[in-house]
Design a protein around this motif. Structure first.
Motif, PDB file in Angstrom:
ATOM      1  N   GLN A 152       0.847  -1.197   0.000  1.00 42.35           N
ATOM      2  CA  GLN A 152       0.000   0.000   0.000  1.00 42.35           C
ATOM      3  C   GLN A 152       0.880   1.242   0.000  1.00 42.35           C
ATOM      4  OE1 GLN A 152      -2.571  -0.377   3.382  1.00 42.35           O
ATOM      5  NE2 GLN A 152      -3.797  -2.005   2.491  1.00 42.35           N
ATOM      6  N   PRO A 153       1.440   1.589  -1.148  1.00 39.34           N
ATOM      7  CA  PRO A 153       2.369   2.736  -1.189  1.00 39.34           C
ATOM      8  C   PRO A 153       1.699   4.076  -0.969  1.00 39.34           C
ATOM      9  CG  PRO A 153       1.935   1.908  -3.406  1.00 39.34           C
ATOM     10  CD  PRO A 153       1.281   0.948  -2.466  1.00 39.34           C
ATOM     11  N   TRP A 154       0.372   4.133  -1.031  1.00 42.33           N
ATOM     12  CA  TRP A 154      -0.322   5.411  -0.858  1.00 42.33           C
ATOM     13  C   TRP A 154      -0.530   5.774   0.613  1.00 42.33           C
ATOM     14  CZ3 TRP A 154      -2.444   0.906  -2.770  1.00 42.33           C
ATOM     15  CH2 TRP A 154      -3.358   0.254  -1.931  1.00 42.33           C
ATOM     16  N   GLU A 155      -0.194   4.885   1.530  1.00 45.78           N
ATOM     17  CA  GLU A 155      -0.440   5.157   2.943  1.00 45.78           C
ATOM     18  C   GLU A 155       0.386   6.329   3.458  1.00 45.78           C
ATOM     19  OE1 GLU A 155      -0.007   1.859   5.492  1.00 45.78           O
ATOM     20  OE2 GLU A 155      -2.026   1.094   5.126  1.00 45.78           O
ATOM     21  N   LYS A 156       1.566   6.536   2.923  1.00 43.35           N
ATOM     22  CA  LYS A 156       2.396   7.637   3.403  1.00 43.35           C
ATOM     23  C   LYS A 156       1.829   8.992   3.009  1.00 43.35           C
ATOM     24  CE  LYS A 156       5.524   7.281  -0.590  1.00 43.35           C
ATOM     25  NZ  LYS A 156       6.930   7.104  -0.992  1.00 43.35           N
ATOM     26  N   TYR A 157       0.856   9.023   2.115  1.00 40.43           N
ATOM     27  CA  TYR A 157       0.202  10.279   1.738  1.00 40.43           C
ATOM     28  C   TYR A 157      -1.164  10.450   2.398  1.00 40.43           C
ATOM     29  CZ  TYR A 157       3.679   9.815  -1.976  1.00 40.43           C
ATOM     30  OH  TYR A 157       4.847   9.649  -2.672  1.00 40.43           O
ATOM     31  N   ASP A 158      -1.605   9.468   3.169  1.00 45.93           N
ATOM     32  CA  ASP A 158      -2.906   9.520   3.816  1.00 45.93           C
ATOM     33  C   ASP A 158      -2.766  10.317   5.121  1.00 45.93           C
ATOM     34  OD1 ASP A 158      -5.447   9.186   4.713  1.00 45.93           O
ATOM     35  OD2 ASP A 158      -5.496   7.003   4.477  1.00 45.93           O
ATOM     36  N   LEU A 159      -3.068  11.606   5.074  1.00 47.09           N
ATOM     37  CA  LEU A 159      -2.889  12.465   6.234  1.00 47.09           C
ATOM     38  C   LEU A 159      -3.923  12.179   7.323  1.00 47.09           C
ATOM     39  CD1 LEU A 159      -2.099  15.859   4.476  1.00 47.09           C
ATOM     40  CD2 LEU A 159      -0.514  14.127   5.312  1.00 47.09           C
ATOM     41  N   LYS A 189      -5.284   9.309   8.093  1.00 50.88           N
ATOM     42  CA  LYS A 189      -4.917   8.089   8.793  1.00 50.88           C
ATOM     43  C   LYS A 189      -3.813   8.369   9.812  1.00 50.88           C
ATOM     44  CE  LYS A 189      -3.783   3.237   8.001  1.00 50.88           C
ATOM     45  NZ  LYS A 189      -3.509   2.195   6.987  1.00 50.88           N
ATOM     46  N   MET A 190      -2.848   9.209   9.432  1.00 50.63           N
ATOM     47  CA  MET A 190      -1.809   9.603  10.382  1.00 50.63           C
ATOM     48  C   MET A 190      -2.400  10.401  11.537  1.00 50.63           C
ATOM     49  SD  MET A 190       1.188  10.784   7.741  1.00 50.63           S
ATOM     50  CE  MET A 190       1.687   9.730   6.372  1.00 50.63           C
ATOM     51  N   TYR A 191      -3.381  11.261  11.230  1.00 50.75           N
ATOM     52  CA  TYR A 191      -3.997  12.089  12.265  1.00 50.75           C
ATOM     53  C   TYR A 191      -4.759  11.237  13.277  1.00 50.75           C
ATOM     54  CZ  TYR A 191      -6.954  15.684  14.372  1.00 50.75           C
ATOM     55  OH  TYR A 191      -7.591  16.505  15.253  1.00 50.75           O
ATOM     56  N   ARG A 192      -5.425  10.168  12.790  1.00 48.09           N
ATOM     57  CA  ARG A 192      -6.180   9.313  13.699  1.00 48.09           C
ATOM     58  C   ARG A 192      -5.274   8.457  14.573  1.00 48.09           C
ATOM     59  NH1 ARG A 192      -9.042   8.135   8.789  1.00 48.09           N
ATOM     60  NH2 ARG A 192     -10.920   9.427   8.586  1.00 48.09           N
ATOM     61  N   LYS A 193      -4.068   8.176  14.120  1.00 50.61           N
ATOM     62  CA  LYS A 193      -3.166   7.298  14.861  1.00 50.61           C
ATOM     63  C   LYS A 193      -2.264   8.054  15.828  1.00 50.61           C
ATOM     64  CE  LYS A 193      -2.818   3.443  11.595  1.00 50.61           C
ATOM     65  NZ  LYS A 193      -1.885   2.621  10.781  1.00 50.61           N
ATOM     66  N   THR A 194      -2.235   9.361  15.772  1.00 49.14           N
ATOM     67  CA  THR A 194      -1.335  10.136  16.618  1.00 49.14           C
ATOM     68  C   THR A 194      -2.105  11.239  17.339  1.00 49.14           C
ATOM     69  OG1 THR A 194      -0.791  11.573  14.747  1.00 49.14           O
ATOM     70  CG2 THR A 194       0.664   9.696  15.141  1.00 49.14           C
ATOM     71  N   ILE A 195      -1.445  11.805  18.344  1.00 48.94           N
ATOM     72  CA  ILE A 195      -1.978  12.944  19.071  1.00 48.94           C
ATOM     73  C   ILE A 195      -1.408  14.211  18.431  1.00 48.94           C
ATOM     74  CG2 ILE A 195      -2.138  14.066  21.319  1.00 48.94           C
ATOM     75  CD1 ILE A 195      -3.627  11.471  21.191  1.00 48.94           C
ATOM     76  N   PRO A 196      -2.215  15.227  18.182  1.00 52.23           N
ATOM     77  CA  PRO A 196      -1.685  16.456  17.566  1.00 52.23           C
ATOM     78  C   PRO A 196      -0.564  17.071  18.398  1.00 52.23           C
ATOM     79  CG  PRO A 196      -4.079  16.454  17.518  1.00 52.23           C
ATOM     80  CD  PRO A 196      -3.670  15.273  18.339  1.00 52.23           C
ATOM     81  N   GLU A 197       0.350  17.741  17.703  1.00 55.45           N
ATOM     82  CA  GLU A 197       1.512  18.313  18.377  1.00 55.45           C
ATOM     83  C   GLU A 197       1.109  19.396  19.376  1.00 55.45           C
ATOM     84  OE1 GLU A 197       5.820  20.352  17.198  1.00 55.45           O
ATOM     85  OE2 GLU A 197       4.368  19.781  15.646  1.00 55.45           O
ATOM     86  N   GLU A 198       0.085  20.163  19.066  1.00 55.05           N
ATOM     87  CA  GLU A 198      -0.358  21.207  19.989  1.00 55.05           C
ATOM     88  C   GLU A 198      -0.862  20.606  21.295  1.00 55.05           C
ATOM     89  OE1 GLU A 198      -1.415  20.821  16.941  1.00 55.05           O
ATOM     90  OE2 GLU A 198      -0.538  22.516  15.838  1.00 55.05           O
TER      91      GLU A 198
END
Length: 313
Positions: free
Chosen positions: A259-266, A268-277
């Motif tokens: 799934q090479p498109w996963e690194k562009y799925d923003l 999905k990254m947002y749901r897996k991490t806590i925002p920096e703020e």
């Protein structure tokens, strides 16, 4: 009648202008006082948007914390899934975690570090057991944070799963602080036992003047299959590429699972991490408590008196 109405309207306009001038005077006065408190220049033309931006900068600078806190204390970050979050529960858990750290010294460690854990056990001879092993997995958040240690005892691989804030843990020691190339070392189960063997009388390693945590770049070969997991799909860097032998069936499954498109799925990254703020806000609240706890421990270590051993005989 018209003359009286004109007088009433004129008086009303004069009173409204008076109160308007009074309001602008007080607002300008408060604005100048606020600018002086923030070391502003006394310029009435400064807009309130600039004042709010400067206030935010002052607040962030007063609550600054080390940037490595999110790596040293990852369990203080809440679970990223929004449906399972509760702000009151998270705050209570953080208070309990700080209270537990005042009782026991939980050292800094990462996946790949060698730890020694003294745990209370009612079935042991002295009601205590001490296990030494390499940390191969670390997961969880809050009071559910856990880590997995692995070692070889009498030729048999043994793994011990501990909760980081378990009250049964009496002592934790980091014998060797280092990182590995991967975030999990579960592939050691399919490697030779020599890579998971550590002596129980291992002395702690003291390094003076170290600013960064060393990274062990060792690559370990896998044993012949079958394996407990499909390592070719995980993209692990700590495994020698020559040890992963792919047949036609595994190669086909590898292409289908790519799934090479996963690194562009923003999202999905947002749901897996806590925002920096939000991370900055959490660690800014904990900075004073953790800093005070660390400074008190350093004072206790310096206050210990060294007793010279006496000669016998």
């Amino acid at each position: 009648m018209s003359f009286a109405s004109r007088i009433f309207i004129r008086d009303l306009k004069s009173k409204s202008q008076f109160f308007l001038r009074l309001q602008t005077y007080h607002s300008t006065k408060d604005e100048l006082a606020f600018k002086e408190s923030l070391n502003y220049r006394k310029d009435v033309n400064t807009s309130w948007s600039e004042i709010e931006e400067q206030k935010k900068k002052v607040d962030l600078s007063s609550k600054s914390h080390p940037s490595q806190y999110r790596f040293v204390y990852p369990e203080f970050l809440p679970f990223p899934l929004a449906s399972r979050r509760n702000s009151i529960k998270e705050q209570l858990e953080r208070n309990d975690m700080i209270a537990r750290r005042t009782v026991i010294d939980i050292p800094e460690f990462y996946v790949g570090s060698i730890l020694a854990v003294t745990h209370s056990d009612i079935h042991a001879a002295g009601k205590l057991t001490r296990f030494v092993g390499i940390c191969i997995f670390r997961a969880g958040c809050g009071l559910k944070a856990s880590f997995l240690l692995r070692n070889v005892v009498d030729g048999q691989p043994v793994e011990m799963d501990y909760h980081l804030y378990d009250p049964c843990i009496q002592k934790m020691e980091c014998l060797k602080l280092e990182k590995r190339l991967d975030d999990q070392l579960l592939y050691l189960r399919d490697c030779a036992l020599e890579h998971s063997t550590f002596p129980f009388d291992l002395e702690p390693e003291f390094v003076v003047g170290r600013t960064e945590v060393p990274v062990n770049t060792i690559q370990i070969p896998l044993l012949p299959p079958p394996w407990i997991s499909k390592y070719e799909l995980l993209g692990l860097k700590g495994i020698t590429p020559e040890s992963i032998v792919l047949n036609r069936n595994r190669t086909r499954k590898l292409k289908n699972a790519a799934q090479p498109w996963e690194k562009y799925d923003l999202m999905k990254m947002y749901r897996k991490t806590i925002p920096e703020e939000e991370q900055k806000e959490i660690y800014a609240d904990l900075y004073s408590k953790i800093h005070q706890l660390e400074s008190s421990r350093q004072k206790q270590k310096r206050s210990r008196v060294f007793s010279r051993p006496k000669k016998s005989g």
